[in-house]
Design an enzyme around this catalytic site. Structure first.
Site, PDB file in Angstrom:
ATOM      1  N   LYS A  46     -12.274  74.563  16.797  1.00 28.20           N
ATOM      2  CA  LYS A  46     -12.100  73.145  17.139  1.00 28.20           C
ATOM      3  C   LYS A  46     -12.803  72.317  16.069  1.00 28.20           C
ATOM      4  O   LYS A  46     -13.731  72.789  15.411  1.00 28.20           O
ATOM      5  CB  LYS A  46     -12.713  72.833  18.511  1.00 28.20           C
ATOM      6  N   ASP A  51      -5.399  66.517  18.544  1.00 29.58           N
ATOM      7  CA  ASP A  51      -6.095  66.488  19.826  1.00 29.58           C
ATOM      8  C   ASP A  51      -6.313  65.007  20.122  1.00 29.58           C
ATOM      9  O   ASP A  51      -5.611  64.152  19.563  1.00 29.58           O
ATOM     10  CB  ASP A  51      -7.419  67.274  19.743  1.00 29.58           C
TER      11      ASP A  51
END
Length: 448
Positions: A128, A168
């Site tokens: 991430k 995201d």
């Protein structure tokens, strides 16, 4: 955590990461369910330090991102990439541009991503990244300059066989395109290094809809297990972004009656139900960056409640699709009191540990995000496959593959929970199923 090995790892994680509450919450939620599998595999796990490595990122990259706004003023933001685990494939996970981004948030998201990607059965590790940059209110030119500066540092750490980021929160099609363009410019390569790309340059159909659709496909499987379906089910959904919008869309298609959506200012409740026509209006005003209370200007029979969440509304099914820890113990009590039958997470860790425990204790069907919101990364994985083969599948093909993946994730979580004596516990089933695959790969590859 009754197992001594698991308890020791948890104590060590708390000591090393005392200032990272989101990461600690994610690790605690997983470790509390792993006792049965650790007991079974301990002779392999402990000598190979699998848990010690499992909770520690392989690599954390942090860098400054200098950029200039339209008035010529210089700004500095922080950029991050947490490459958590590559045991079963290249790191895969989104980039988040939002003021709340910090190392704790990204480590929690990366940790969850490892298990989520494992559950998809696709060959993807977990990672991430992102920045504390806020794209809201910025011009296209400012966002472009920021993305180009961000990628100028990030490019050296990623690649189609190393680390494949995606979008995201705060990173949509515009941002992904700018990031991809800069990567291509610097490396002089056209590769599948990012997913969520535009259809004109390697993107996949259904990617925008994937997380919301996948969430409802997973929940539908849960209902099938108890010989039920979505027909006439009243449903609450939080959020108004892509996940919420397409969760609502799929609920409507399956005959349910979604009645709420929300944003940071409050929530709308439409007792008549959100129809496709009404949802199209939401999509329209959201694209213009208007707030959710815009809904009641066109549909005055609906009500807007400022500064509140939608969990007080009496529903059959609830889908938290906004952000982490949006549904706490008090919210869970209200939903349970009002007779909720199913709660499935569309966001990453939107329920607190207290809320999760209350749902499970009350016998509510509960799906953790690492299983139920895996649709987005699943289609990202399918985009990687299409890029590798230089192919583009139809919407029907991608949607069919997505539904099958979500069905497989559901069945894997369900049967694993049953195998370890916790029938119906999707949290434990998802954690254990995801962990076993990663742990076996880690053991096979040695202590690296």
């Amino acid at each position: 955590m009754k197992n001594a090995y698991v308890s020791r790892i948890w104590d060590d994680v708390r000591l090393k990461n005392a200032d990272q509450p989101e990461f600690l919450q994610a690790v605690q939620e997983v470790l509390t369910t792993l006792d049965p599998v650790v007991e079974k595999m301990q002779k392999d796990l402990e000598p190979n330090a699998v848990l010690e490595r499992f909770v520690e990122p392989e690599r954390v990259i942090m860098f400054r991102v200098p950029w200039t706004d339209d008035k010529g003023a210089n700004h500095i933001n922080r950029g991050y990439r947490v490459q958590f685990n590559s045991a079963i494939g290249p790191y895969k996970g989104g980039l988040r541009f939002s003021p709340e981004v910090n190392l704790s948030v990204l480590k929690f998201l990366g940790f969850e991503q490892v298990l989520k990607n494992s559950l998809t059965t696709l060959p993807m590790g977990g990672g991430k990244g992102g920045s504390d940059f806020d794209p809201h209110g910025r011009s296209d030119a400012e966002v472009m300059r920021f993305c180009q500066s961000f990628m100028t540092e990030l490019y050296r750490h990623i690649g189609p066989d190393t680390d494949v980021p995606a979008g995201d929160k705060g990173v949509g099609g515009r941002e992904v395109a700018y990031l991809f363009g800069q990567y291509k410019r610097i490396t002089n390569t056209f590769s599948g290094v990012l997913t969520g790309k535009g259809l004109q340059f390697g993107g996949s159909l259904i990617r925008t809809e994937a997380t919301g659709y996948g969430l409802i496909y997973f929940a539908e499987c849960m209902l099938w297990k108890i010989e039920d379906n979505f027909k006439d089910k009243v449903c609450s959904v939080s959020g108004d972004g892509n996940v919420a919008q397409y969760a609502v869309e799929k609920l409507i298609q399956l005959g349910a009656k979604p009645v709420t959506m929300s944003d940071s200012t409050g929530f709308i409740y439409d007792p008549d139900g959100i129809t496709m026509e009404k949802l199209d209006f939401v999509k329209q005003f959201r694209s213009e960056h208007k707030k959710i209370d815009e809904y009641v200007t066109k549909y005055p029979s609906a009500a807007f409640t400022a500064g509140a969440k939608p969990w007080s509304v009496k529903v059959d099914c609830a889908f938290p699709c906004a952000t982490q820890n949006e549904l706490d113990g008090i919210d869970a009590d209200m939903l349970i009191k009002n007779g909720v039958k199913l709660v499935a997470e569309g966001a990453n860790m939107p329920s607190t540990l207290e809320a999760t425990e209350k749902f499970q204790k009350a016998g509510v069907l509960f799906a953790p995000g690492k299983a139920s919101n895996a649709g987005g990364v699943s289609v990202s994985g399918l985009e990687m496959s299409q890029n590798s083969e230089r192919l583009s599948w139809t919407s029907e093909e991608v949607d069919m593959k997505l539904r099958q993946i979500m069905t497989n994730i559901h069945n894997n979580a369900y049967t694993t929970a049953e195998e370890f004596g916790m029938k119906g516990n999707y949290v434990a089933g998802a954690n254990i199923a995801g962990f076993i695959k990663v742990a076996k790969a880690m053991i096979a590859q040695g202590v690296v």
